[in-house]
Design a protein around this motif. Sequence first.
Motif, PDB file in Angstrom:
ATOM      1  N   ALA A  54       0.814  -1.213   0.000  1.00 33.60           N
ATOM      2  CA  ALA A  54       0.000   0.000   0.000  1.00 33.60           C
ATOM      3  C   ALA A  54       0.851   1.267   0.000  1.00 33.60           C
ATOM      4  O   ALA A  54       0.463   2.281  -0.594  1.00 33.60           O
ATOM      5  N   ARG A  55       2.007   1.224   0.693  1.00 36.91           N
ATOM      6  CA  ARG A  55       2.888   2.390   0.755  1.00 36.91           C
ATOM      7  C   ARG A  55       4.289   1.952   0.318  1.00 36.91           C
ATOM      8  O   ARG A  55       5.162   1.650   1.155  1.00 36.91           O
ATOM      9  N   PRO A  56       4.528   1.899  -1.003  1.00 37.93           N
ATOM     10  CA  PRO A  56       5.797   1.373  -1.513  1.00 37.93           C
ATOM     11  C   PRO A  56       7.020   2.103  -0.981  1.00 37.93           C
ATOM     12  O   PRO A  56       8.049   1.461  -0.702  1.00 37.93           O
ATOM     13  N   GLY A  57       6.950   3.430  -0.848  1.00 45.00           N
ATOM     14  CA  GLY A  57       8.103   4.179  -0.358  1.00 45.00           C
ATOM     15  C   GLY A  57       8.507   3.750   1.036  1.00 45.00           C
ATOM     16  O   GLY A  57       9.705   3.578   1.326  1.00 45.00           O
ATOM     17  N   GLU A  58       7.538   3.561   1.910  1.00 47.77           N
ATOM     18  CA  GLU A  58       7.833   3.150   3.283  1.00 47.77           C
ATOM     19  C   GLU A  58       8.421   1.737   3.322  1.00 47.77           C
ATOM     20  O   GLU A  58       9.383   1.472   4.056  1.00 47.77           O
ATOM     21  N   VAL A  59       7.854   0.826   2.518  1.00 47.46           N
ATOM     22  CA  VAL A  59       8.371  -0.553   2.499  1.00 47.46           C
ATOM     23  C   VAL A  59       9.773  -0.577   1.899  1.00 47.46           C
ATOM     24  O   VAL A  59      10.663  -1.269   2.397  1.00 47.46           O
ATOM     25  N   ALA A  60      10.007   0.207   0.840  1.00 43.82           N
ATOM     26  CA  ALA A  60      11.344   0.272   0.240  1.00 43.82           C
ATOM     27  C   ALA A  60      12.358   0.829   1.223  1.00 43.82           C
ATOM     28  O   ALA A  60      13.498   0.335   1.308  1.00 43.82           O
ATOM     29  N   ASP A  61      11.985   1.863   1.984  1.00 46.27           N
ATOM     30  CA  ASP A  61      12.893   2.412   2.991  1.00 46.27           C
ATOM     31  C   ASP A  61      13.252   1.355   4.036  1.00 46.27           C
ATOM     32  O   ASP A  61      14.414   1.253   4.467  1.00 46.27           O
ATOM     33  N   GLU A 148      13.043  -4.131  -5.975  1.00 49.73           N
ATOM     34  CA  GLU A 148      13.902  -3.453  -6.946  1.00 49.73           C
ATOM     35  C   GLU A 148      14.061  -1.982  -6.589  1.00 49.73           C
ATOM     36  O   GLU A 148      15.163  -1.421  -6.687  1.00 49.73           O
ATOM     37  N   GLN A 149      12.975  -1.352  -6.149  1.00 53.65           N
ATOM     38  CA  GLN A 149      13.035   0.052  -5.734  1.00 53.65           C
ATOM     39  C   GLN A 149      14.028   0.237  -4.589  1.00 53.65           C
ATOM     40  O   GLN A 149      14.710   1.268  -4.498  1.00 53.65           O
ATOM     41  N   ALA A 150      14.137  -0.764  -3.716  1.00 54.53           N
ATOM     42  CA  ALA A 150      15.058  -0.693  -2.579  1.00 54.53           C
ATOM     43  C   ALA A 150      16.489  -1.037  -2.968  1.00 54.53           C
ATOM     44  O   ALA A 150      17.392  -0.950  -2.128  1.00 54.53           O
ATOM     45  N   GLY A 151      16.719  -1.441  -4.222  1.00 58.38           N
ATOM     46  CA  GLY A 151      18.064  -1.758  -4.674  1.00 58.38           C
ATOM     47  C   GLY A 151      18.484  -3.193  -4.456  1.00 58.38           C
ATOM     48  O   GLY A 151      19.666  -3.524  -4.622  1.00 58.38           O
ATOM     49  N   LEU A 152      17.542  -4.071  -4.107  1.00 48.68           N
ATOM     50  CA  LEU A 152      17.882  -5.478  -3.898  1.00 48.68           C
ATOM     51  C   LEU A 152      17.980  -6.205  -5.239  1.00 48.68           C
ATOM     52  O   LEU A 152      17.195  -5.956  -6.161  1.00 48.68           O
ATOM     53  N   VAL A 153      18.927  -7.121  -5.320  1.00 49.19           N
ATOM     54  CA  VAL A 153      19.081  -7.970  -6.499  1.00 49.19           C
ATOM     55  C   VAL A 153      18.444  -9.313  -6.172  1.00 49.19           C
ATOM     56  O   VAL A 153      18.916 -10.047  -5.306  1.00 49.19           O
ATOM     57  N   GLN A 154      17.371  -9.631  -6.856  1.00 46.91           N
ATOM     58  CA  GLN A 154      16.615 -10.855  -6.564  1.00 46.91           C
ATOM     59  C   GLN A 154      17.176 -12.022  -7.361  1.00 46.91           C
ATOM     60  O   GLN A 154      17.257 -11.990  -8.582  1.00 46.91           O
ATOM     61  N   ASP A 155      17.535 -13.089  -6.650  1.00 48.89           N
ATOM     62  CA  ASP A 155      18.027 -14.291  -7.314  1.00 48.89           C
ATOM     63  C   ASP A 155      16.976 -15.385  -7.314  1.00 48.89           C
ATOM     64  O   ASP A 155      16.952 -16.234  -8.198  1.00 48.89           O
ATOM     65  N   ARG A 156      16.091 -15.378  -6.318  1.00 51.17           N
ATOM     66  CA  ARG A 156      15.112 -16.439  -6.161  1.00 51.17           C
ATOM     67  C   ARG A 156      13.896 -15.872  -5.434  1.00 51.17           C
ATOM     68  O   ARG A 156      14.003 -14.921  -4.668  1.00 51.17           O
ATOM     69  N   LEU A 157      12.752 -16.469  -5.705  1.00 49.93           N
ATOM     70  CA  LEU A 157      11.516 -16.061  -5.054  1.00 49.93           C
ATOM     71  C   LEU A 157      10.903 -17.286  -4.395  1.00 49.93           C
ATOM     72  O   LEU A 157      10.846 -18.366  -4.985  1.00 49.93           O
TER      73      LEU A 157
END
Length: 281
Positions: A54-61, A148-157
């Motif tokens: 709901a609040r992407p900025g807060e979750v990314a922070d 991705e917004q937080a700068g994480l590189v995802q290798d697996r889900l």
Amino acid sequence: MRRSRPRLFVALDAGSVSGGAGARSGGGVRLASPARVPLGPGALAPSPFAPNVARPGEVADALRELARALRIGPEPVCLLLPDGIARLALLEVPADVTPEEYARFRIVPGLPYPAEEAVIDVLPLGPGRAVVAAVRRSVIEGYEAVAEQAGLVQDRLDLTPLAALSGLLRQPGDAGGLTVDVVLGDAAFCLAAHQDGVLRALRNRRRDPGPDEPRRLAEEVQRTSVLAGDGAGPHVRVVGAGAGDLLASWRANGGTAEPGWRSESAEAGSESELAWFGATD
């Protein structure tokens, strides 16, 4: 949804983001330097069909703060998504189809969104049996976008409940007796009853927190035991959000249960608050 097996794990749920590095050594798995960053109420709301973030900025922070605490840098991570977003089912799969194909036949037609939007994940349980999960693609994409917004590189889900069940089933419990595992998420929980390595019942429910929750969860454990064919008092294990408080409440009222994870860490008890610890094994 699964690819390689990275060392770093980042999990999202309604109340927090958490993570750590899993390392195997002589006697088992050790979770090195776990960290947790709380989220404000309503920032993330696990749902099987509505937007979750709901609040992407807060979750990314919060994810950035977690990444700094874990010193993740450019290393790839396993992204773990919360309970409450997937339709889970235990299936007996015919020999002439794959679990994914059978799930699309048995589960997908009843989902409240178009069939083409369903992503299927599978936890194999041996010949002809599997736990399957159906997740809406747009829900997954919301989590991937904020990571991705937080700068994480995802290798697996991965899905946290499947990761937890995978780890718990590798630690089968009392030989010959029924074990019921309680996997707690912030918004939902799973109950899995198994005996001698065979998963006999799987149930998934929304959580309803409050002072009466321990009693209601104890009743759900009993129902799951009866559904699995044994109501005589199973061995009970608990992992996930609030595991310590639930265990304390049950014991204070004469119940018996124990933390689900066994590891080499000096803080093994606290690891049972992390349902996704099963992914590190």
